[in-house]
Design an enzyme around this catalytic site. Structure first.
Site, PDB file in Angstrom:
ATOM      1  CG  MET A   1      -1.889  -1.182   1.254  1.00 13.67           C
ATOM      2  SD  MET A   1      -2.854  -1.266   2.774  1.00 13.67           S
ATOM      3  CE  MET A   1      -1.645  -1.867   3.958  1.00 13.67           C
ATOM      4  CB  VAL A   2       1.045   4.144  -2.324  1.00  8.30           C
ATOM      5  CG1 VAL A   2       1.817   5.456  -2.405  1.00  8.30           C
ATOM      6  CG2 VAL A   2       1.267   3.317  -3.575  1.00  8.30           C
TER       7      VAL A   2
ATOM      8  CB  CYS B   1      -1.089   0.697  -9.355  1.00 10.41           C
ATOM      9  SG  CYS B   1      -1.512   2.314  -8.668  1.00 10.41           S
TER      10      CYS B   1
ATOM     11  CG  HIS C   1      -7.791  -6.214  -6.852  1.00  8.71           C
ATOM     12  ND1 HIS C   1      -7.268  -5.307  -5.971  1.00  8.71           N
ATOM     13  CD2 HIS C   1      -9.123  -6.091  -6.743  1.00  8.71           C
ATOM     14  CE1 HIS C   1      -8.233  -4.656  -5.364  1.00  8.71           C
ATOM     15  NE2 HIS C   1      -9.390  -5.131  -5.829  1.00  8.71           N
TER      16      HIS C   1
ATOM     17  CG  ASN D   1      -6.014  -7.644  -3.318  1.00  2.25           C
ATOM     18  OD1 ASN D   1      -5.493  -6.736  -3.928  1.00  2.25           O
ATOM     19  ND2 ASN D   1      -6.486  -7.472  -2.110  1.00  2.25           N
TER      20      ASN D   1
ATOM     21  CG  ASN E   1     -15.173  -8.533  -2.511  1.00  2.00           C
ATOM     22  OD1 ASN E   1     -15.033  -7.358  -2.806  1.00  2.00           O
ATOM     23  ND2 ASN E   1     -15.881  -9.359  -3.253  1.00  2.00           N
TER      24      ASN E   1
ATOM     25  CB  ALA F   1      -5.321  -3.166   0.656  1.00  2.00           C
TER      26      ALA F   1
END
Length: 464
Positions: A18-19, A100, A167, A200, A202, A224
């Site tokens: 995570m940024v 991303c 994702h 990735n 939900n 995340a």
């Protein structure tokens, strides 16, 4: 599978890259409460190669921070390889960000905006896979069709990807249009490839992890946003938000990180509390805080304010969802952030656009009696409304009080609450001054001369 089971330990509970959020202190906090594998924030490969300070901050880790995967973004195979070689001694694997969806990734031409350039993606993965001594993993988003998603995943596997994170949302599903991730895509990709697959999307509770693994048959589950709002998620507990906040700040003291990271974490941990009107000032204070000490003080302030409710000393009345008998978690407990469904958001935006268009067409306003008010007068009335210490006048016609002698609006500064014409007449007849209309002695002399001329002209016409 040997790498997955032996090197990584077969993790099932994974914290996503995570940024500005998955830095060392937060990773350590997440590991303490059940996370089995963590990623660094997304690192820009070109900056990592050129900037020694950026590289040093990005590689901050410790013995407890294992297993760790470092993630890079970029679109140049040579630069990404150079970055990977500089980082490979500090991690268990190198991850390539191909998922991303943010605007910054579009401007920089990396992340999910490379998923249409399969030759370039294959070149990047194969170049790193052949030259690095640690395995190469990839994180991607799904396409609209299952078939294309499977084809893309197979390409990455052939290029040298050892672990694939999928994702279950498309590149367009982000922000208010996020919606739900589709686990069917993960399930079908898992059937098609031989490498470990991480699902990735939900993941907000421990039950979601169980359901996801049963549905997709994947090796692990990555979260995340769920982790950011509740770092105790993997233990299936909902602690009071000040507990993880204070623990995190203790780790920040030991392993310093940028204040912007700290502020972002606290805003998410305290999200539901800060949305209460009574905590508006605290929200402003958190946004303006410039030291770790101030962050500590804000966290303790919220703790002292709500700990009696948490311990049952005081009664919290808002325990039911309005209009239903559904119980809701009190706002001081860590809990997920639930977005509005995309279709409702789109409908709301369309309604606002229509309202704005109607207002633009009319550009006219009505007072309490249904009379039209000009835009200029409307601005004046709004200025009056923004000054509650001044009593707003009752509006009619043009939005001002009526003159005491006629139906024209009175002057705003008139001493006698008259319009300019009536005020001139009154001042002349009664020998008065009105600074508001600038009617003084000199003005009255001029008016007297005017009336004398008018009477003379009238007499002449009568004689004729």
């Amino acid at each position: 599978m040997d790498f997955w089971n032996n090197t990584l330990g077969g993790p099932t509970k994974i914290v996503a890259p995570m940024v500005d959020a998955s830095e060392l202190p937060w990773r350590l906090l997440s590991r303490k409460y059940g996370a089995e594998l963590c990623y660094t924030p997304m690192l820009h490969s070109a900056m990592f190669v050129k900037d020694a300070k950026y590289r040093k901050e990005a590689l901050a880790t410790c013995e407890e921070d294992k297993p760790l995967i470092i993630q890079f973004c970029g679109n140049d195979p040579k630069i990404m390889l150079e970055a990977a070689l500089l980082a490979e001694d500090h991690c268990c694997a190198i991850d390539i960000n191909l998922g991303c969806p943010q605007a910054i990734a579009k401007r920089g031409h990396y992340g999910a905006y490379l998923q249409d350039e399969w030759d370039l993606v294959s070149n990047i993965v194969s170049t790193l896979s052949k030259s690095c001594k640690v395995p190469i993993t990839c994180k991607i988003r799904r396409f609209e069709s299952v078939e294309k998603t499977i084809e893309y995943a197979t390409l990455l596997e052939k290029s040298g990807c050892k672990v694939l994170t999928l994702h279950g949302r498309t590149r367009e599903q982000k922000g208010p249009l996020t919606g739900l991730a589709d686990w069917l895509y993960v399930k079908e990709v898992k059937k098609a490839v031989k490498i470990p697959v991480i699902s990735n999307g939900n993941i907000q509770t421990m039950q979601d992890i169980t359901n996801c693994m049963e549905t997709t048959n994947c090796q692990g589950v990555m979260t995340a946003e769920g982790n950011l709002y509740n770092p105790y998620l993997f233990e299936s507990t909902w602690p009071p938000c000040w507990e993880p906040a204070l623990e995190y700040l203790d780790l920040v003291v030991k392993y310093p990180c940028p204040l912007s990271y700290i502020r972002g974490h606290l805003f998410k941990l305290f999200h539901h509390l800060l949305n209460l009107p009574e905590n508006a000032k605290t929200r402003i204070s958190l946004g303006a805080a410039k030291s770790v000490e101030q962050f500590f003080n804000i966290s303790k302030e919220l703790r002292d304010k709500y700990i009696d409710y948490h311990n049952g000393v005081k009664l919290w009345d808002e325990t039911n969802e309005p209009g239903t008998f559904n119980l809701i978690l009190p706002p001081w407990l860590c809990q997920s952030y639930i977005r509005m469904p995309p279709d409702e958001h789109v409908k709301l935006v369309e309604e606002k656009v229509k309202e704005a268009q109607c207002a633009e067409k009319k550009r006219k306003y009505l007072d309490c009696e249904g009379n039209m008010i000009s835009r200029k007068m409307m601005k004046k009335l709004r200025r009056i409304q923004r000054r509650p210490e001044k009593e707003a006048p009752s509006v009619c016609k043009k939005g001002l009080e009526k003159c005491g002698s006629c139906f024209n609006p009175q002057g705003g500064k008139c001493n006698y609450k008259l319009c300019k014409k009536c005020c001139k007449d009154k001042c002349f007849l009664e020998n008065l001054d009105c600074p508001g209309h600038r009617i003084l002695v000199k003005t009255r002399r001029e008016m007297a001369q005017f009336y004398q001329v008018e009477r003379a002209n009238t007499n002449k016409s009568v004689i004729k």
